[in-house]
Every structure is written in C-alpha cells, then in structure tokens.
Design a protein around this motif. Structure first.
Motif: not given
Length: 132
Positions: A75, A1-4, A79
């Motif tokens: 995304h 899991m990404g974070m913007i 995300t």
C-alpha cells in the motif's frame, strides 16, 4: 494516511508460527483478515480461519495476544495496518483453501519473508521467548 484493521491468528507450535502465502504473492502473512460489518474480533477470526485454512477455531479459547501497527504491505506510504492478534485452539486438519496457496511454519530467522506488521509481531514473540 489510511488505516487497515485486521484480525490475525497466532498459532505457535515448537517455537514456530503458522503463516500463509496467497496465490501470486511471495510474502507470508499471519492467517486472518478484515472484519465484515457488525462482526466482533472473534467472529472475524473464526470466519477468516475457516475460509483460509479449513479448520474451526474454538471461539471460547480465543485470547487477545496484542495489537500491533506497521506500514501496510503493498500500500502507499503512510497506510498503516493495525493487526489485532489472538491465540486460539482449533479443530480439524490445517490445509490451504480459497486464496491461500501455501501454509508454512516459520521461525524468527524467517522474518524477512513476512509482511512489515508480521515482522513486528515476530520480534515481539521472539523477545517473549515464544518464537524460535
């Protein structure tokens, strides 16, 4: 899991909120963007708004409104975008520039036209009585 991690400008007038649409997109976003290395939130806000809307943010007027999270638009699932929002005064005439195709003033009735994190922000502002 990404974070913007993004910074956004909340500009409310007459129960409407300023939003923008990038070239080639059909969804509206709150003006702002990602910080450059070493930038503070307010420095990011000033730079991004000048790049997108051709106006100068009065940095000393910037006030943190809140930080919101939601699935990032466009995304992969999982995300998350974290949107740190500021209100601020500005100088100049609002007009789209660079990647911005259009600027509009939206109300809560337009929430289906904005990104997921913006929907969360729209709901927050509507519940607070700031967004018509």
């Amino acid at each position: 899991m990404g974070m913007i991690d993004k910074i956004a400008w909340i500009r409310l007038e007459d129960g409407r909120i300023l939003s923008s649409r990038s070239h080639g997109k059909d969804v509206y976003f709150l003006p702002g963007g990602k910080r450059e290395p070493g930038e503070t939130d307010v420095e990011t806000l000033v730079r991004e708004i000048e790049e997108e809307l051709s106006v100068a943010i009065a940095a000393d007027s910037a006030r943190h409104l809140g930080t919101f999270r939601a699935q990032a638009y466009g995304h992969p699932a999982g995300t998350i975008v974290r949107m740190t929002c500021y209100t601020a005064d500005y100088h100049g005439e609002l007009r789209p520039s660079n990647e911005v195709a259009e600027i509009v003033w939206l109300t809560h009735a337009d929430r289906h036209r904005v990104s997921p994190v913006d929907q969360v922000i729209f709901d927050h502002l509507h519940d607070a009585g700031s967004l018509g």
